[in-house]
Design an enzyme around this catalytic site. Sequence first.
Site, PDB file in Angstrom:
ATOM      1  N   ASP A  21       0.941  -1.205   0.036  1.00 58.37           N
ATOM      2  CA  ASP A  21      -0.089  -0.070  -0.103  1.00 58.37           C
ATOM      3  C   ASP A  21       0.871   1.449   0.060  1.00 58.37           C
ATOM      4  O   ASP A  21       0.404   2.415   0.814  1.00 58.37           O
ATOM      5  CB  ASP A  21      -0.973   0.014   1.328  1.00 58.37           C
ATOM      6  CG  ASP A  21      -2.103  -1.014   1.165  1.00 58.37           C
ATOM      7  OD1 ASP A  21      -1.777  -1.966   0.401  1.00 58.37           O
ATOM      8  OD2 ASP A  21      -2.852  -1.105   2.022  1.00 58.37           O
ATOM      9  N   LYS A 107      -7.200  -4.807  -3.127  1.00 57.05           N
ATOM     10  CA  LYS A 107      -7.873  -5.487  -2.109  1.00 57.05           C
ATOM     11  C   LYS A 107      -8.930  -4.501  -1.514  1.00 57.05           C
ATOM     12  O   LYS A 107      -8.806  -3.289  -1.787  1.00 57.05           O
ATOM     13  CB  LYS A 107      -6.786  -5.804  -0.883  1.00 57.05           C
ATOM     14  CG  LYS A 107      -6.247  -4.745  -0.374  1.00 57.05           C
ATOM     15  CD  LYS A 107      -5.069  -5.214   0.670  1.00 57.05           C
ATOM     16  CE  LYS A 107      -4.153  -4.255   1.106  1.00 57.05           C
ATOM     17  NZ  LYS A 107      -4.907  -2.787   2.013  1.00 57.05           N
ATOM     18  N   CYS A 146      -2.078  -2.497   7.500  1.00 55.19           N
ATOM     19  CA  CYS A 146      -1.928  -3.507   6.387  1.00 55.19           C
ATOM     20  C   CYS A 146      -0.762  -4.037   6.420  1.00 55.19           C
ATOM     21  O   CYS A 146      -0.784  -5.339   6.232  1.00 55.19           O
ATOM     22  CB  CYS A 146      -2.256  -2.565   5.319  1.00 55.19           C
ATOM     23  SG  CYS A 146      -3.695  -2.254   4.866  1.00 55.19           S
TER      24      CYS A 146
HETATM   25  C1  VGL Z   1      -4.971   1.138   5.649  1.00 53.43           C
HETATM   26  C2  VGL Z   1      -6.144   2.227   6.872  1.00 53.43           C
HETATM   27  C3  VGL Z   1      -7.375   2.238   6.220  1.00 53.43           C
HETATM   28  C4  VGL Z   1      -3.479   0.395   5.366  1.00 53.43           C
HETATM   29  C5  VGL Z   1      -5.619   0.825   4.645  1.00 53.43           C
HETATM   30  O1  VGL Z   1      -2.839   0.355   4.345  1.00 53.43           O
HETATM   31  O2  VGL Z   1      -2.548   0.317   6.202  1.00 53.43           O
HETATM   32  N1  VGL Z   1      -5.049   1.683   6.865  1.00 53.43           N
HETATM   33  N2  VGL Z   1      -6.982   1.268   4.973  1.00 53.43           N
END
Ligand code: VGL
Length: 200
Positions: A21, A107, A146
Amino acid sequence: MNAVNQNNLHPRTGDALLIVDVQNDFLPGGSLAVPHGDEVVTVLNRYLKLFETRTLPVYATRDWHPAQHCSFRAQGGPWPPHCVAKTSGAAFAAALQLPPSAVIISKAATVEQDAYSGFQGTSLDQQLRADNIRRLFIGGLATDYCVLNTVRDALRLGYQVLVLGDAIRAVDVQLGDGLRAEEEMTKLGAQRITVKEVTG
Ligand code: VGL
Ligand code: ZN
């Protein structure tokens, strides 16, 4: 760290780099900015070079939410809108040098499902197995969401996990969340490494 251990950290057949991410909305200026999130990019680029040189596989996960995603506050979720599919906020950091061969894993792409782990609701495990991957180098954002959940699942699924300690950053909704996440990953069996140990 002795020479034998250093050598074991060199990427080799059976290894993959898994980048979690590293998307604009998680960088400073983004809608769900992770403090110092941009600092992971230069370190990850060094790993990317190592893996590409050895023609070892690279995987990159991305949050890929619909505009009305359940994790957004308007729907009662905990987060501001972020990483809406196909928007610039959902794009990978421009400075991240992903090779064309990188396998992209999207995802949490349906309204009703959130997924902090790159394994949740995706084909990541199947693809890694097809690639004969046994060891994962995991870095990215965010440490306490994540990255943590991806590492948990990877260990549960039987992968050996090296957490790229200098290529992760935490949201830290509560002070210390990132440190607690790192402790948990270590306790579960992940090994924390730094790029200096790998290249040095
Ligand atoms: C994430 C919060 C909400 C992450 C993703 O990638 O860690 N954190 N969505
Ligand atoms: Zn999200």
